[in-house]
Design an enzyme around this catalytic site. Sequence first.
Site, PDB file in Angstrom:
ATOM      1  N   HIS A  14       0.843  -1.186  -0.121  1.00 59.55           N
ATOM      2  CA  HIS A  14       0.091  -0.154   0.011  1.00 59.55           C
ATOM      3  C   HIS A  14       0.946   1.094   0.013  1.00 59.55           C
ATOM      4  CE1 HIS A  14      -3.911   2.301   1.310  1.00 59.55           C
ATOM      5  NE2 HIS A  14      -3.066   3.235   1.182  1.00 59.55           N
ATOM      6  N   HIS A  16       1.452   5.633  -1.854  1.00 59.75           N
ATOM      7  CA  HIS A  16       1.104   6.509  -2.519  1.00 59.75           C
ATOM      8  C   HIS A  16       2.383   7.062  -2.921  1.00 59.75           C
ATOM      9  CE1 HIS A  16      -2.888   6.823  -0.888  1.00 59.75           C
ATOM     10  NE2 HIS A  16      -2.509   6.115  -0.096  1.00 59.75           N
ATOM     11  N   LYS A 100      -9.033  -0.219  -5.962  1.00 57.20           N
ATOM     12  CA  LYS A 100      -9.113   0.451  -4.821  1.00 57.20           C
ATOM     13  C   LYS A 100     -10.639   1.122  -4.618  1.00 57.20           C
ATOM     14  CE  LYS A 100      -7.805   2.233  -0.851  1.00 57.20           C
ATOM     15  NZ  LYS A 100      -6.824   3.028  -0.559  1.00 57.20           N
ATOM     16  N   HIS A 137     -10.676   1.314   1.402  1.00 53.45           N
ATOM     17  CA  HIS A 137     -10.257   2.192   2.539  1.00 53.45           C
ATOM     18  C   HIS A 137     -11.488   2.037   3.439  1.00 53.45           C
ATOM     19  CE1 HIS A 137      -8.685   5.864   4.160  1.00 53.45           C
ATOM     20  NE2 HIS A 137      -9.963   5.980   4.801  1.00 53.45           N
ATOM     21  N   ASP A 248       1.421   2.599   3.533  1.00 56.45           N
ATOM     22  CA  ASP A 248       0.377   3.909   3.323  1.00 56.45           C
ATOM     23  C   ASP A 248       1.385   5.106   3.484  1.00 56.45           C
ATOM     24  OD1 ASP A 248      -1.837   5.179   2.633  1.00 56.45           O
ATOM     25  OD2 ASP A 248      -2.681   5.307   4.980  1.00 56.45           O
TER      26      ASP A 248
HETATM   27  O1  DOR Z   1      -3.535   9.609   5.492  1.00 58.50           O
HETATM   28  C1  DOR Z   1      -3.793   9.583   4.269  1.00 58.50           C
HETATM   29  N1  DOR Z   1      -3.362   9.985   3.363  1.00 58.50           N
HETATM   30  N2  DOR Z   1      -4.649   8.451   4.170  1.00 58.50           N
HETATM   31  C2  DOR Z   1      -5.364   8.065   2.928  1.00 58.50           C
HETATM   32  O2  DOR Z   1      -6.080   7.134   2.822  1.00 58.50           O
HETATM   33  C3  DOR Z   1      -4.864   8.717   1.644  1.00 58.50           C
HETATM   34  C4  DOR Z   1      -3.534   9.519   2.173  1.00 58.50           C
HETATM   35  C5  DOR Z   1      -2.871  10.336   0.903  1.00 58.50           C
HETATM   36  O3  DOR Z   1      -3.235  10.089  -0.098  1.00 58.50           O
HETATM   37  O4  DOR Z   1      -2.424  11.283   1.097  1.00 58.50           O
HETATM   38 ZN    ZN Z   2      -3.504   4.964   1.441  1.00 61.13          ZN
END
Ligand code: DOR
Ligand code: ZN
Length: 346
Positions: A14, A16, A100, A137, A248
């Site tokens: 997971h 970003h 997702k 999520h 994450d």
């Molecule tokens: O804290 C978070 N940031 N939770 C998420 O689900 C998305 C993520 C983000 O893309 O910044």
């Molecule tokens: Zn995430």
Amino acid sequence: MINSITIRRPDDWHLHLRDGDMMRAVLPYTARQFGRAIVMPNLSPPVTDVEKTAAYRGRIIAAIPAGLDFTPLMTCYLTDTTDPMDVARGHSEGVFVAAKLYPAHATTGSAHGVTDIAKIYPVLEKMQAIGMPLLIHGEVTDHHVDIFDREAVFIERTLSKLVRDMPELKIVFEHITTRDAADFVIDGPETLAATITPQHLHINRNAIFAGGIRPHFYCLPIAKREEHRLRLREVAVSGSRKFFLGTDSAPHSVGAKESACGCAGIFGAPYAIESYTAVFDEENALDRLEAFASENGPRFYGLPLNEGTITLHRQSHQVEEKLTAAGEDIVPFHAGEEINWRLGLK
Ligand code: DOR
Ligand code: ZN
């Protein structure tokens, strides 16, 4: 005392990565540790179709530092109007590894998410039929529900029914934060698994308010009470195959975090494997780190295990207060703290 540990190369299930200069700046942190990562599609605008996703994957691959072997695994962002046939085509062409589900307005970049899960049942039925994992999520978006209860209420209102309705659908309950979620996954079918982030293993909700408001500890789902953190630690190190590593990691510039309305997201990528290793060490479970970090994820997804290994050494070092990415300051998780493990150079 164990002073070094060698494990099969891990994956991040997971992540970003963002796009453009930010992606190019943060990708090396992940690629130095992990063989693969599930890349989240919540760009602005989101990555909702096969062509956009293939193009995004191409930009990531072009940014992999020379000499590092890293494979981005791409995901499809589900909306109310996602076409089941497009999802199936993307999967069969090897572009979409998973899809997702963001409940609309649950978190950063979820404005185009799903307003009612019933609307995407045809997509989910198709995914079930072709064996494509659904990544969730898991928080309700009802603002009448307390922010600390939104995950538990999501289980009650949405996830229990989904698991009953789609018994063959592979579901990853992403970044779980509560005892409720951990127990729901343990009690659920083999088709249900969960990722756990480093921050939810290290901090409870007090960290967000220690001596003042601490925006760099704010993420969604938000950190919960201590009893939940302890339960997450228990299940992460338990040896259960249902739990695996997913950072994450969600980079935002200092300006976007330290603001009257700061963004949710913790940039955990820089010392992610060190951070998890510290947890397993504290729990006297270093022998279970490899399963959590390198085996349970690929087994659940039906993918091969990585071939290489990494070695971590017991070596205390201080994490930078700030890093620079895309011309912006960015604060990593554990900023200013000592971590007791260090990824060795090969
Ligand atoms: O804290 C978070 N940031 N939770 C998420 O689900 C998305 C993520 C983000 O893309 O910044
Ligand atoms: Zn995430």
